[in-house]
Each structure stands twice: as C-alpha cells, then as structure tokens.
Design an enzyme around this catalytic site. Structure first.
Site, PDB file in Angstrom:
ATOM      1  N   GLY A  13      -1.363  56.940  37.900  1.00 22.51           N
ATOM      2  CA  GLY A  13      -0.575  56.247  38.910  1.00 22.51           C
ATOM      3  C   GLY A  13       0.112  57.233  39.830  1.00 22.51           C
ATOM      4  CB  CYS A  43      -2.999  61.071  34.949  1.00 20.73           C
ATOM      5  SG  CYS A  43      -2.236  62.048  36.270  1.00 20.73           S
ATOM      6  CE1 TYR A  44       4.338  56.933  36.374  1.00 25.49           C
ATOM      7  CE2 TYR A  44       3.381  55.280  34.917  1.00 25.49           C
ATOM      8  CZ  TYR A  44       4.451  55.758  35.660  1.00 25.49           C
ATOM      9  OH  TYR A  44       5.635  55.038  35.672  1.00 25.49           O
ATOM     10  CG  HIS A  54      -7.716  61.717  36.388  1.00 25.83           C
ATOM     11  ND1 HIS A  54      -7.241  60.427  36.393  1.00 25.83           N
ATOM     12  CD2 HIS A  54      -6.752  62.485  36.956  1.00 25.83           C
ATOM     13  CE1 HIS A  54      -6.037  60.400  36.935  1.00 25.83           C
ATOM     14  NE2 HIS A  54      -5.713  61.635  37.289  1.00 25.83           N
ATOM     15  CD  GLU A  64     -10.125  58.499  35.180  1.00 23.84           C
ATOM     16  OE1 GLU A  64      -9.146  58.347  35.942  1.00 23.84           O
ATOM     17  OE2 GLU A  64     -10.045  59.142  34.112  1.00 23.84           O
ATOM     18  CG  ASP A 108     -23.252  40.265  44.596  1.00 20.20           C
ATOM     19  OD1 ASP A 108     -23.831  41.130  43.907  1.00 20.20           O
ATOM     20  OD2 ASP A 108     -22.412  40.546  45.465  1.00 20.20           O
ATOM     21  CE  LYS A 140     -23.976  44.555  45.061  1.00 18.23           C
ATOM     22  NZ  LYS A 140     -23.739  43.241  45.640  1.00 18.23           N
TER      23      LYS A 140
END
Length: 516
Positions: A58, A85-86, A174, A176, A232, A371
């Site tokens: 954040g 992190c945060y 991070h 990710e 979609d 997606k």
C-alpha cells in the site's frame, strides 16, 4: 462484491497497485483467491471460507494518522498469514515489532540475502542470495514478537520474517512482481508448505463449478445471453449452454459500432458450430439516432448501456426469457467499476451503464475470473482459437474510440483505420504479444496536410497498442518502426478525411487504455 464460492486465500487490499496481481499469482498456482478491502472483519473472512490471508502492499506509512489498519480479531483467527511490503510492516507494527522511516528507500531490483539458508519455510530451497523487487521508503527494524528474521538487504535489516508457531510470515519485497526472482517459489512455499493448501483450482474445476452455479441459479427457467461476439460474452454463452442447453437463447444486438466483419462472424460461429439459438437485432440506426449530439464520454456510455438493455427487453417480449440475462463480466470489471474499496475508474464495462430498473436478474459466470482464465476456459470448451485470442473490445464498441460525437461518417473512418491497424500488426506476427491494439479518431481536431498538389485540413488517427496481463495496469507497446510506418502510410492513403497518424505512448496509469 460478493461471491458464492469459498475463497481459500483472501487478499486484503491496502490500496496497492499490485493487489490484483497477487490474486492472479495465487490462482496461477491453482489456488482460488479473492480480493477484499481492508475494512473486512474477522467474521466476514470466516464466512468466505478463508484458509489463508495475504496482506497486500500500500502507498501509506503505517505510523501516520489515517493509515489503513486491520480488524485486530483477524490476527487471532489462527489462519496462516503473509504480509507483503505494507502488509508486512502493518503486521510488525501491530504485533510488537517496529517500523521506521529511513533516509534511503529501496526501489526496483534489490538483492535479498538469507541469514540462515534452509532454516525457514518461506525461503526454503531458494538460493542464499537472489534478486527481488522492492518499492518502499519505510522499513521494519524489528519483526513481530515471536518472529525470527530470515533475510535482509543492504538497507533493510528485516527483509523477511517468520513466526512458524503462529503461521505469520512477512516479506518487504514483492514476490508477485515478475521483475524479481523466485517470487513464485515464495508464494508456493506459503500456500503449500505454510498454509497446507492443495492446488485444486483448475480449468476443469472452474467449468464444473460454474455449470453447477448456473443450474442452481436458473433452474428450469429460460435464459437470455447478451452476446457481443467478444471473448468474454462468447465464453459466457458457451458455458451457460453447457449448463442449461436449449434453455438459452443468445440475443446479438448489432449496434453498428462493431469492428469490420464482426457481426457476420458472430452469426456464423453460433449458428454453424455451437448450434445455440440466436436472435439477431439490427439496431444500428437506433443507436446512431440516440448518440446524435452526445459529446460527453460518460453520457455516451450511459446512452449506449441504457439503449442496449432496452433493446434486449424488447427482444425478450417475443421470447420466454425466464427473467435472466447472461453477461461476460470479468473480475477486473467488477473491481474497476467501483466497490467499497475501489474508486470508480470507468463505467463502460458490462457492469457499468446499465439502468437500475432493468427487468433481468444477471447471470455472470465469469464474474470472478481474470482474462487469462477466461481464455483458458474458452480453449477447454472448444471455442476457435481466433475467437479465444481476440483482443478485448469495450462494451460501447467504436463509440468510445471516437473522441466527440458519434456519426456514421466517423464510425466508418475509425472502423477502416482499425482494420488497417489490426491487419498490419497481425501481418507482422505481433497479435498475441500485445493485450490490445486499435485506432482512435479525433474528428474535432484538424491539422494541415498535403495530398498531391493540394493542402488538406483533416482529422488525425491515434494508434494505441498496449502490453498488459489483465488491463489493471498497462504499458505502451514498443511497435517496430516499420510496422508503424506501414500503418501510417495505409491509413492516410486509404481512409478519407484523415491526413495524420500519431502513436500514443502513455502507460496506465496515468492514462487509461481507452481514450473515452
């Protein structure tokens, strides 16, 4: 934003730009995850069936007034928890550790050094040193009470901590983000070794669960599908047909705002291959009349959204619709269209622009999918590759690619330019390497040009091409000069009323992918 399915991993969002990326990385490891705001309570997490918690990063500092916090009861649930992190700093600050502002932050690639390689869970089987991705100014100087420090960097004494007894873990970096090394392994160690979860989130399980949910919601009643022909809505339609068969009727509204040839492709695909009942409504003139004089982008979207659903309602008068409407809403659509913890970014998704008094209950089998997951499901369902990999197309169609009033002349111009952009990019073999690529017309802008021996005063075409994973963030695509040159030559030579081509090199943020 509610889900009827249990979420083994709940990502609590503290305003991070990477919260959606965390959820996607967890799903890539075949564990279902959902995102909630930091206001979530312990009771709500239990109601969701949470078996592990990830606290996102954040932009705030944990020690400043107004910084987002966490329901203290969540720490007492006994669920495995990973702070990033945060999120890691908040765990430290709340559980007996300490976070301080440091003169030098860490940004970008940073080397992580394990203090006792092989001793912990989170970094197990990783090299003694590896490159991570950092983005912080504050730093942890003490871990939570009971936790041990397992890694550090040149500027962070606590880059990773573990409290295996309470199953509390934190990383300053991070995992990710793909720019760092071994992020997937860090998340895998948390999910499977620390939290004891199993990789059960597969294409087959998604299809089976979706079919079950559709049948449970619809029962024996009939269903209408709002078919646009894009990835979609096509996947949503085929998935619904797998669930309810001939109870489904697809209604394809030709708004006159589609790309060249798409209307014919939709009819051929659904009639010849899937044998799904299809009703085609030619409403092009109706939409053009409604958009006459509409300049404001938001008013344009609302006009299209309202008229679109009203057209469906009229079509349903001649069909036993059963009161249900299928839409191809995706998880990023839900997040970006506004909820308790996300600001409204745009309303031209499926979930935006719909009138509040519409008479249908929505069936949204893709509502909690990204997606890439939708494409994988499409392949599994046997949908042709050229449809599955078709680039995203906004609900209002070419209307949001005309800056200003939508006229028949403007639609014809942007449609022709868009065809050229797609043809040249596909010819160069770059179609799958990018998330989206298209043309935008700015008819109110005019520039001086030369055609033969005459001066012209015509409109520009803006070419937009972006790289992205799920449209939450995007970077402009570095198209080869020869491709841009071919596009420019063809557009100014083949599209009437256009004498200039420019290339948009704005990323998201600060821009958005679409212009309107």
């Amino acid at each position: 934003m509610e889900s009827s399915r249990e979420a083994p991993v709940v990502v609590i969002d503290f305003g991070a730009q990477y919260a959606q990326l965390i959820a996607r990385r967890v799903r890539e490891l075949h564990v279902y995850s959902e995102i909630v705001g930091h206001e979530v309570t312990a009771a709500e997490l239990l109601a969701r069936g949470a078996r592990a918690i990830i606290l996102s990063g954040g932009p705030k500092s944990v020690w400043v007034e107004g910084a987002p916090t966490l329901d203290p009861a969540i720490y007492d649930l006994g669920l495995p928890m990973l702070g990033i992190c945060y999120g890691a700093q908040l765990m430290a600050q709340s559980l007996g550790g300490r976070v301080e502002r440091t003169p030098a932050g860490e940004y970008g690639r940073t080397v992580i050094d394990q203090l006792s390689p092989g001793a912990g869970t989170l970094l197990l089987d990783l090299p003694d040193s590896f490159a991570s991705w950092m983005s912080h100014q504050d730093t942890m100087v003490l871990p939570p009470s009971g936790a041990i420090v397992t890694a550090s960097t040149a500027h962070s004494s606590v880059a990773c901590f573990e409290d295996s007894t309470r199953a509390r873990y934190g990383v300053q970096f991070h995992p990710e983000v793909s720019h760092g090394e071994y992020g997937r392994e860090v998340l895998s160690n948390f999910l499977f070794r620390a939290a004891g979860l199993e990789p059960k989130w597969t294409n087959f399980s998604i299809i089976e669960e979706s079919i079950s949910q559709i049948r449970s919601q619809v029962g024996e009643r009939n269903v209408l599908c709002a078919l646009s022909g894009g990835v979609d809505s096509t996947v949503a339609a085929v998935l619904t047909h797998e669930a309810v068969g001939d109870q489904l009727t697809c209604v394809f509204v030709d708004t006159g705002l589609l790309r060249e040839g798409e209307a014919d492709q939709v009819v051929a695909l659904f009639s010849s291959q899937f044998h799904i009942k299809l009703v085609v409504v030619d409403a092009a003139q109706r939409f053009m009349s409604a958009l006459a004089g509409v300049l404001d982008p938001e008013a344009k979207r609302k006009t299209i959204g309202n008229l679109f659903i009203r057209t469906f309602e009229e079509a349903a008068l001649d069909i036993d619709a059963g009161g249900f409407l299928v839409q191809g809403t995706l998880y990023p659509d839900v997040i970006e269209s506004g909820n308790a913890s996300a600001a409204l970014i745009k309303s031209h998704h499926n979930v935006g622009g719909l009138p509040s008094d519409m008479s249908f209950a929505l069936v949204e089998p893709l509502r909690f999918l990204f997606k890439d997951e939708v494409r994988a499901i499409g392949v599994e369902l046997g949908i042709p590759e050229e449809v599955v990999w078709r680039q995203p197309f906004p609900g209002p169609g070419l209307a949001v690619r005309i800056v200003g009033e939508v006229t028949e002349e403007a639609v014809a111009r942007v449609r022709a330019a868009d065809r050229i952009v797609r043809e040249e990019i596909l010819h160069a073999g770059l179609g799958r390497s990018m998330w989206q690529y298209f043309a935008v017309l700015a008819p109110s802008l005019r520039s001086v040009g030369v055609s033969g021996d005459e001066r012209t005063y015509d409109a520009p075409i803006i070419v937009r091409a972006v790289d992205s994973d799920d449209a939450m963030t995007a970077d402009w695509a570095r198209l080869p000069y020869e491709v841009l040159d071919a596009i420019a030559h063809r557009v100014v030579g083949e599209v009437d009323g256009v004498n200039r081509v420019v290339y948009d090199i704005t990323s998201k943020p600060p821009g958005t992918i679409e212009w309107e």
